[in-house]
Design a protein around this motif. Structure first.
Motif, short mmCIF file in Angstrom:
data_model
loop_
_atom_site.label_atom_id
_atom_site.label_comp_id
_atom_site.label_asym_id
_atom_site.label_seq_id
_atom_site.Cartn_x
_atom_site.Cartn_y
_atom_site.Cartn_z
N ASN A 168 26.37 87.33 -17.69
CA ASN A 168 25.38 86.74 -18.61
C ASN A 168 24.84 85.39 -18.16
N LYS A 169 24.89 85.10 -16.86
CA LYS A 169 24.30 83.88 -16.32
C LYS A 169 23.27 84.27 -15.26
N THR A 170 22.05 83.75 -15.38
CA THR A 170 21.00 84.06 -14.41
C THR A 170 21.34 83.42 -13.07
N ILE A 171 21.20 84.21 -12.02
CA ILE A 171 21.56 83.78 -10.67
C ILE A 171 20.29 83.68 -9.83
N ILE A 172 20.12 82.55 -9.13
CA ILE A 172 19.00 82.42 -8.18
C ILE A 172 19.50 82.01 -6.80
N ASP A 173 20.82 81.91 -6.65
CA ASP A 173 21.44 81.52 -5.39
C ASP A 173 21.74 82.76 -4.56
N LEU A 174 21.18 82.84 -3.36
CA LEU A 174 21.39 84.02 -2.51
C LEU A 174 22.80 84.10 -1.95
N ALA A 175 23.52 83.00 -1.92
CA ALA A 175 24.86 82.98 -1.35
C ALA A 175 25.94 83.29 -2.39
N CYS A 176 25.55 83.74 -3.55
CA CYS A 176 26.50 84.02 -4.62
C CYS A 176 27.41 85.19 -4.24
N GLN A 177 28.69 85.10 -4.61
CA GLN A 177 29.66 86.15 -4.33
C GLN A 177 29.95 86.94 -5.60
N VAL A 178 30.20 88.24 -5.45
CA VAL A 178 30.46 89.13 -6.57
C VAL A 178 31.76 89.86 -6.34
N ASN A 179 32.57 89.95 -7.38
CA ASN A 179 33.75 90.79 -7.35
C ASN A 179 33.40 92.04 -8.16
#
Length: 81
Positions: free
Chosen positions: A41-52
């Protein structure tokens, strides 16, 4: 051989979305830059974001995204007589 804890098994957001079938990695990068992707529920604009993929909830345009699960079948031929 060391086992990696599940909470540390992450991947880049664009790779995750591409593996879920949202689009190509380049197309997905555009979606992220436009602010159309949410993680927990947080908007992401960072391309380097990591996801589990086990713990994070990812949405694109409000629709929840889940990875495709692959099913493998092992077949064998009987021995010739």
């Amino acid at each position: 051989m060391k086992l990696i804890p599940k909470e540390l098994m992450t991947m880049r957001l664009n790779k995750y979305l591409a593996s879920c079938g949202v689009g190509s990695r380049r197309k997905v990068e555009e979606l992220i830059k436009q602010g159309r992707v949410e993680i927990n529920n947080k908007t992401i604009i960072d391309l380097a974001c990591q996801v589990n993929e086990d713990t994070d909830h990812v949405k694109v345009d409000g629709a929840k995204i889940a990875p495709h699960r692959h099913v493998y079948y092992l077949l064998n031929n009987p021995k010739e007589l």
